[in-house]
Design an enzyme around this catalytic site. Structure first.
Site, PDB file in Angstrom:
ATOM      1  N   ASP A  98       0.851  -1.184   0.000  1.00 40.95           N
ATOM      2  CA  ASP A  98       0.000   0.000   0.000  1.00 40.95           C
ATOM      3  C   ASP A  98       0.892   1.241   0.000  1.00 40.95           C
ATOM      4  O   ASP A  98       1.865   1.305   0.757  1.00 40.95           O
ATOM      5  CB  ASP A  98      -0.863  -0.014   1.268  1.00 40.95           C
ATOM      6  CG  ASP A  98      -2.300   0.350   0.987  1.00 40.95           C
ATOM      7  OD1 ASP A  98      -2.523   1.453   0.453  1.00 40.95           O
ATOM      8  OD2 ASP A  98      -3.195  -0.453   1.306  1.00 40.95           O
ATOM      9  N   ASP A 199      -3.294   4.602  -2.217  1.00 39.15           N
ATOM     10  CA  ASP A 199      -4.415   5.109  -1.434  1.00 39.15           C
ATOM     11  C   ASP A 199      -4.892   6.474  -1.945  1.00 39.15           C
ATOM     12  O   ASP A 199      -4.084   7.379  -2.160  1.00 39.15           O
ATOM     13  CB  ASP A 199      -3.943   5.248   0.026  1.00 39.15           C
ATOM     14  CG  ASP A 199      -5.095   5.435   0.992  1.00 39.15           C
ATOM     15  OD1 ASP A 199      -5.977   4.561   1.028  1.00 39.15           O
ATOM     16  OD2 ASP A 199      -5.096   6.452   1.716  1.00 39.15           O
ATOM     17  N   GLU A 256      -6.393   3.770  -6.026  1.00 39.92           N
ATOM     18  CA  GLU A 256      -7.721   3.873  -5.433  1.00 39.92           C
ATOM     19  C   GLU A 256      -8.275   5.257  -5.767  1.00 39.92           C
ATOM     20  O   GLU A 256      -7.654   6.270  -5.448  1.00 39.92           O
ATOM     21  CB  GLU A 256      -7.650   3.692  -3.911  1.00 39.92           C
ATOM     22  CG  GLU A 256      -9.030   3.576  -3.296  1.00 39.92           C
ATOM     23  CD  GLU A 256      -9.103   4.007  -1.839  1.00 39.92           C
ATOM     24  OE1 GLU A 256     -10.019   3.575  -1.146  1.00 39.92           O
ATOM     25  OE2 GLU A 256      -8.241   4.801  -1.393  1.00 39.92           O
ATOM     26  N   HIS A 332     -11.083  -3.778   2.825  1.00 35.08           N
ATOM     27  CA  HIS A 332     -11.123  -3.489   4.266  1.00 35.08           C
ATOM     28  C   HIS A 332     -12.034  -2.305   4.595  1.00 35.08           C
ATOM     29  O   HIS A 332     -12.188  -1.959   5.753  1.00 35.08           O
ATOM     30  CB  HIS A 332      -9.700  -3.195   4.740  1.00 35.08           C
ATOM     31  CG  HIS A 332      -9.127  -1.992   4.047  1.00 35.08           C
ATOM     32  ND1 HIS A 332      -8.846  -1.983   2.690  1.00 35.08           N
ATOM     33  CD2 HIS A 332      -8.832  -0.758   4.497  1.00 35.08           C
ATOM     34  CE1 HIS A 332      -8.403  -0.789   2.350  1.00 35.08           C
ATOM     35  NE2 HIS A 332      -8.380  -0.019   3.428  1.00 35.08           N
ATOM     36  N   ASP A 333     -12.598  -1.637   3.587  1.00 35.94           N
ATOM     37  CA  ASP A 333     -13.498  -0.493   3.807  1.00 35.94           C
ATOM     38  C   ASP A 333     -14.959  -0.823   3.546  1.00 35.94           C
ATOM     39  O   ASP A 333     -15.811   0.074   3.619  1.00 35.94           O
ATOM     40  CB  ASP A 333     -13.130   0.664   2.860  1.00 35.94           C
ATOM     41  CG  ASP A 333     -11.793   1.306   3.175  1.00 35.94           C
ATOM     42  OD1 ASP A 333     -11.335   1.213   4.332  1.00 35.94           O
ATOM     43  OD2 ASP A 333     -11.204   1.906   2.255  1.00 35.94           O
TER      44      ASP A 333
HETATM   45  O1  TEU Z   1     -10.076   4.977   1.742  1.00 34.10           O
HETATM   46  C1  TEU Z   1     -10.490   6.016   0.915  1.00 34.10           C
HETATM   47  C2  TEU Z   1     -11.853   6.498   1.027  1.00 34.10           C
HETATM   48  O2  TEU Z   1     -12.313   7.201   0.168  1.00 34.10           O
HETATM   49  C3  TEU Z   1     -12.625   6.208   2.255  1.00 34.10           C
HETATM   50  O3  TEU Z   1     -13.265   7.386   2.580  1.00 34.10           O
HETATM   51  C4  TEU Z   1     -13.616   5.173   2.021  1.00 34.10           C
HETATM   52  O4  TEU Z   1     -14.423   5.492   0.938  1.00 34.10           O
HETATM   53  C5  TEU Z   1     -14.472   5.089   3.228  1.00 34.10           C
HETATM   54  O5  TEU Z   1     -13.665   4.824   4.304  1.00 34.10           O
HETATM   55  C6  TEU Z   1     -15.487   4.001   3.084  1.00 34.10           C
HETATM   56  O6  TEU Z   1     -16.345   4.021   4.166  1.00 34.10           O
HETATM   57  C7  TEU Z   1      -8.702   4.829   1.897  1.00 34.10           C
HETATM   58  C8  TEU Z   1      -8.394   3.597   2.709  1.00 34.10           C
HETATM   59  O7  TEU Z   1      -8.786   2.455   1.995  1.00 34.10           O
HETATM   60  C9  TEU Z   1      -9.054   3.735   4.044  1.00 34.10           C
HETATM   61  O8  TEU Z   1      -8.933   2.575   4.814  1.00 34.10           O
HETATM   62  C10 TEU Z   1      -8.423   4.923   4.729  1.00 34.10           C
HETATM   63  O9  TEU Z   1      -9.098   5.172   5.929  1.00 34.10           O
HETATM   64  C11 TEU Z   1      -8.469   6.180   3.867  1.00 34.10           C
HETATM   65  O10 TEU Z   1      -8.102   5.952   2.520  1.00 34.10           O
HETATM   66  C12 TEU Z   1      -7.502   7.211   4.402  1.00 34.10           C
HETATM   67  O11 TEU Z   1      -6.190   6.818   4.166  1.00 34.10           O
END
Ligand code: TEU
Ligand code: CA
Length: 557
Positions: A98, A199, A256, A332-333
């Protein structure tokens, strides 16, 4: 498009803190990943994407990095990392890391310097602005609640943070910042890693003048996304990254990109772009987002199949021959796909998980499997706020329920049970022993209670399991140019029950169908006699026209 190794590859995402603990402290670690490499290998994937394992105060589970060149002590050390990389390579598995460079931790040395004084050499590494009329510089609301601006007493200016206060945004306008990023990328690539997942990489370029967001109703909640996504200099930055770093290595890159459109993605991943290989788009996973309690209008309505189909089809059609898709249901989100688009009750959990897997894995693009997806792991179904750990979930609760009293406790708990990121973050379910074999200590996060039935041991002992079904899907892709490169033609976009599409390549056709309901449905696709059934989640069909609950079938002819 010239064929590339990552077009045929399947990626397995490991969230290290929830994968496998190796030293009994309750936190998954690199030693645990090392131990489970044979399991990952057995699934048949080609690449592992590791969520951040760098040194971090863990305000946002590693997405707040305080040192890009060292390993989070909870996860191990550089020696173990090197060993993991060697061992993965020995098994024929690649490792993608990442890259989190939109922001750092506020504990990063650069930020500690930057906040000291206005003329500190690192001041310009971050985004500092004066207040407006004694208040924050503009109306942007951060992803984790509250303003995107935090005041620094000693220098009397505000710094920008799109996410938590502890995640100050880097100033990409500053060429020195970019050079530092290229350097740290080279550091990892020279170690031999095989690429990066980047990210929120489309947030790097902020709009000149930092104008107010047009939607004040969304103020104090992520109205910042449209303001910073795909900004004016993003293409320049990504091209520079490619010129100076990526093009010198045979690696893969996936950016992303929340709220990117197919046109944006073609700009970044297209043949001529020379920027990234592919992007993670958000259309199909944010279909319910307009019903967010933060906007005061959440209801539990599930996503409509026609909307899901429309969003996936749009990307399949637009990128064909022009760019490259990444294919994912989970990460993971995101809430678990079997709970979100399938049916996680015992009767149909397995069938619906396999159907969803088929629909995704037969599309054009590079598929990603998130740990536990191959077991049909479900949402956590937590009933108690104290079981949640995720900063986003907790901040949203405190803001909406405690402070603004916009949403009542029960509604918010239902919302979290449906959407919280923690649904994906419960520890991996390995077996039916205490803590499911994840740890011998106290797990950092509560396990899903269903681990005694849903676990890797059971899956591996049962030839008809979801695990082996994924294994077959991955194997089919590895052996079929039709699956990898074929075009995409959607059938019956208005069908509210079945997702069906065709793929065509060099005179061959693939027909894919999935019943998204718990009923028998009858459909009349025109399938020639000489077809071959490649895969299905039911025994051989008697009635060709009928699809049983959550049945999926793939034909080739
Ligand atoms: O997530 C990016 C993001 O846009 C997040 O707002 C996501 O859409 C949201 O958490 C979903 O509920 C990335 C990573 O994948 C995330 O884990 C991090 O928290 C975030 O960036 C900040 O680095
Ligand atoms: Ca540990």
């Amino acid at each position: 498009m010239k064929k590339k190794w990552w077009q045929k590859a399947v990626v397995y995402q490991v969230y290290p803190r929830s994968f496998q603990d190796s030293n009994g402290d309750g936190i998954g670690d690199l030693g645990g990943v090392l131990k489970r490499l044979p399991y990952i290998k057995k699934l048949g994937v080609d690449v592992i994407w590791l969520n951040p394992v760098y040194k971090s105060p863990d305000k946002d589970n590693g997405y707040d990095i305080s040192d890009y060149r060292s390993i989070q002590p909870k996860f191990g050390n550089m020696e173990i990392f090197d060993k993991l990389l060697r061992e993965a390579h020995r098994l024929g598995l690649k490792i993608v890391m990442d890259l989190v460079v939109n922001h750092t931790s506020d504990q990063h040395e650069w930020f500690k310097e930057s906040k000291k004084s206005k003329n500190n050499p690192y001041r310009d590494f971050y985004i500092w602005r004066d207040g407006k009329d004694g208040k924050v510089p503009n109306n942007w609301g951060s992803f984790f609640g509250g303003s995107t601006w935090d005041y620094n007493e000693s220098t009397k200016q505000y710094y920008l943070h799109l996410f938590a206060k502890g995640q100050p945004d880097l100033n990409w306008e500053n060429p020195e910042v970019r050079e530092h990023v290229w350097d740290l990328m080279r550091f990892w690539l020279d170690k031999g890693i095989d690429g990066f997942r980047m990210d929120v990489i489309n947030f790097l370029s902020k709009p000149a003048g930092f104008p107010d967001a047009p939607n004040p109703k969304q103020a104090e909640f992520a109205n910042v996304e449209p303001m910073v996504a795909d900004g004016p200099k993003l293409n320049d930055y990504l091209r520079e990254m490619n010129d100076k770093v990526l093009s010198h290595y045979d690696v893969m890159s996936v950016g992303e990109m929340p709220s990117s459109t197919p046109d944006d993605a073609i700009k970044y991943t297209g043949l001529e772009a020379k920027e990234l290989n592919m992007v993670f788009q958000f259309d199909h996973v944010t279909l319910t987002m307009n019903d967010d309690p933060r906007l005061g209008k959440w209801n539990d309505q599930p996503v409509k199949l026609v909307d899901l189909k429309r969003s996936l089809s749009k990307w399949q059609e637009a990128l064909d021959g022009k760019g490259w898709n990444s294919l994912y249901w989970n990460n993971h989100d995101r809430a678990r796909v079997v709970s979100r688009f399938g049916n996680d009750l015992p009767k149909y959990r397995i069938k619906s998980a396999e159907m969803l897997a088929t629909i995704l894995h037969m599309l054009q693009g590079t598929p990603y499997v998130y740990q536990g997806e191959e077991l049909g792991m479900t949402n956590a179904h937590f009933k108690d706020l104290k079981d949640y750990q995720d900063i986003e979930s907790l901040e949203a609760y405190h803001q909406l329920v405690d402070r603004e009293k916009l949403v009542d406790h029960d509604t918010m708990m239902r919302y979290l049970a449906t959407e919280s990121r923690d649904n994906a973050r419960t520890p991996m379910q390995w077996d039916d022993s205490k803590n499911s074999g994840f740890t011998e200590g106290t797990p950092w996060m509560k396990l899903n209670e269903n681990y005694s039935e849903i676990n890797a041991k059971n899956e591996l002992n049962n030839q008809d399991s979801i695990f082996y079904y994924y294994q077959r899907l991955i194997d089919l892709r590895h052996n079929s140019d039709l699956i990898v490169y074929g075009n995409y033609v959607e059938l019956d976009p208005d069908d509210e029950e079945v997702f069906a599409y065709k793929r065509n390549y060099e005179g061959k056709t693939l027909l894919v169908m999935g019943n998204f309901t718990d009923k028998n449905v009858v459909r009349n696709y025109d399938v020639p006699e000489n077809k071959q059934l490649l895969i299905s989640n039911y025994d051989k069909d008697k009635n060709l026209k009928e699809l049983r609950p959550y049945e999926t079938r793939v034909y080739e002819y």
